[in-house]
Design a protein around this motif. Structure first.
Motif, PDB file in Angstrom:
ATOM      1  N   MET A 186       1.037  -1.214  -0.086  1.00 32.03           N
ATOM      2  CA  MET A 186       0.082   0.091  -0.032  1.00 32.03           C
ATOM      3  C   MET A 186       1.001   1.147   0.084  1.00 32.03           C
ATOM      4  SD  MET A 186      -3.092   0.858  -0.393  1.00 32.03           S
ATOM      5  CE  MET A 186      -4.041  -0.725   0.204  1.00 32.03           C
ATOM      6  N   ARG A 200       1.632   1.996  -3.531  1.00 33.68           N
ATOM      7  CA  ARG A 200       0.499   2.518  -4.350  1.00 33.68           C
ATOM      8  C   ARG A 200       0.061   4.122  -3.838  1.00 33.68           C
ATOM      9  NH1 ARG A 200      -2.812  -3.035  -3.059  1.00 33.68           N
ATOM     10  NH2 ARG A 200      -1.585  -4.271  -4.334  1.00 33.68           N
ATOM     11  N   ASP A 201       0.418   4.355  -2.467  1.00 35.86           N
ATOM     12  CA  ASP A 201       0.482   5.739  -2.317  1.00 35.86           C
ATOM     13  C   ASP A 201       1.414   6.688  -2.829  1.00 35.86           C
ATOM     14  OD1 ASP A 201      -1.744   4.918  -0.636  1.00 35.86           O
ATOM     15  OD2 ASP A 201      -0.563   5.151   1.350  1.00 35.86           O
TER      16      ASP A 201
END
Length: 426
Positions: free
Chosen positions: A78, A81-82
């Protein structure tokens, strides 16, 4: 709400920091740095050296070879993805995708990266093994992870370097000073919102919410504040209803709110000691506030380049030692990062009613008193003093300037009076 321009960090600031890190490795004879960062929800005084290198989310591990650019190990996909979404939006990202690894940051990922960078038998400075007050008296690195690394790399020379590196990190650059000033302004706004909400008949949680809302509304996510109230509160920590299932107190005429506001903007922290009186303050509270203010002023006069942190502690101790009340806690500590802490006697353990039932406390020594003050260093001034059971806790963030102290939060360096109407409590 202010229309002031929100400061940001440029690539020039990144290069300044990375150059400082490379120069540090040269001086210390290091081939690389291995930097552990604490989880992003760690709260006040986080161990977040990783963000100094990345200008990104806290909770990563950074491996910085002296002859190359840093590699950042993310704890989960994650984070990548950020990073991607921020890149798509046009944010300035200090670490490009080629410098990111998303296979967790466990010992296997660290070992793979050390092998990839040819560091298996090199000298590596480790940030995370040193003492970090007040939460980590023996470092933050997990035993299992570190044991695996030592077994995997018997030919490497691992050296704790966080304390030495902190003296490189602490003198903030111009861009960082602008960010600290912005954070300090938000912290003042949080305190003012609390003063404007506090009144007899109002719940503690409403005052707490007003302060936090002021921080959120100004574009930051402040750490949970310490907050206690009562006729003469003698505590410092999260409100009880934050960790036990119980209702918040309803404030009464004559109450005092004692709070620590922790503002974090852009990875730069400020701290604000907030004491709010509802109705007429007790005479002993006012007496205690005068002693605390004298310590505050003495600290301002002593906070000059070339002196030591211990000199500041000694100066602040003089008015405290001369008075006939008692101290509750430390009067000053470093910020960005929090590697120094003033010593104080174990008065709280002797002077609070009922304390005789608890194990005795020892006096607390000053930590890293030999730190030489340099322009750009930031400190939380939080002098406190009590007469009887009435405690005054005041102060805010102060910067070491070229000529002396630069006071960012004079608003909270005094007792504050609630602006709300005092009405009979329900």
């Amino acid at each position: 709400m202010s229309d002031a321009v929100v400061p940001a960090f440029s690539m020039a600031e990144r290069d300044r920091r990375w150059d400082l890190a490379r120069a540090f490795m040269d001086r210390e004879g290091l081939d690389a740095l291995l930097v552990f960062g604490e989880h992003e929800d760690a709260g006040p005084a986080p161990f977040a050296y990783d963000t100094w290198f990345t200008n990104g989310r806290a909770g990563t591990t950074v491996i910085f070879p002296r002859g190359g650019d840093p590699v950042v190990l993310f704890p989960m996909e994650m984070f990548a993805r950020d990073h991607l979404e921020s890149t798509r939006r046009g944010d300035t990202m200090w670490v490009p995708p080629r410098g990111i690894r998303s296979q967790r940051r466990d010992s296997h990922a660290i070992a793979a990266t050390l092998d990839e960078l040819g560091l298996a038998e090199k000298t590596i400075g480790v940030v995370g093994l040193d003492v970090y007050p007040p939460w980590h008296p023996e470092g933050i690195v997990p035993y299992g992870l570190w044991n695996n690394i030592l077994e995997r790399f018997p030919g490497a020379d691992f050296r704790p370097v966080a304390l030495a590196l902190s003296r490189v990190v602490m003198p903030l650059g111009p861009e960082e000073i602008a960010v600290v000033r912005h954070s300090a302004g938000i912290g003042d706004a949080m305190a003012r919102a609390m003063v404007g909400t506090a009144a007899a008949g109002v719940s503690e949680s409403e005052v707490y919410a007003a302060g936090m809302h002021a921080g959120y509304a100004r574009g930051t996510v402040p750490a949970a504040m310490h907050f206690w109230s009562g006729p003469a509160p003698l505590a410092s920590g999260l409100p009880q209803w934050g960790y036990r299932p119980q209702a918040p107190r309803i404030l009464r005429d004559g109450d005092v709110i004692s709070a620590e506001v922790f503002c974090n903007f852009g990875g730069r922290h400020t701290q604000h000691q907030v004491t709010i009186t509802i109705g007429e303050p007790h005479v002993n509270l006012l007496r205690a506030a005068k002693v605390a203010r004298a310590a505050y002023d003495a600290g301002l006069a002593a906070l000059r380049p070339g002196r030591t942190f211990g000199d500041v502690v000694d100066a602040m101790r003089e008015p405290l030692d001369a008075a006939d009340g008692w101290e509750f806690g430390p009067s000053v500590h470093a910020l960005n990062p929090a590697v120094t802490l003033s010593g104080f006697p174990a008065d709280a353990g002797r002077n609070i009613a009922g304390s005789e039932a608890y194990p005795p406390e020892a006096d607390h020594p000053t930590i890293n008193g030999d730190l030489e003050l340099r322009p750009g260093m930031t400190f939380a001034f939080e002098p406190n003093y009590a007469f009887g059971q009435h405690l005054a806790y005041i102060g805010g963030t102060v910067v070491v300037g070229e000529e002396g102290a630069v006071e960012l939060n004079p608003y909270t360096a005094r007792i504050l009076r609630a602006a709300g109407a005092v009405t009979p409590a329900a």
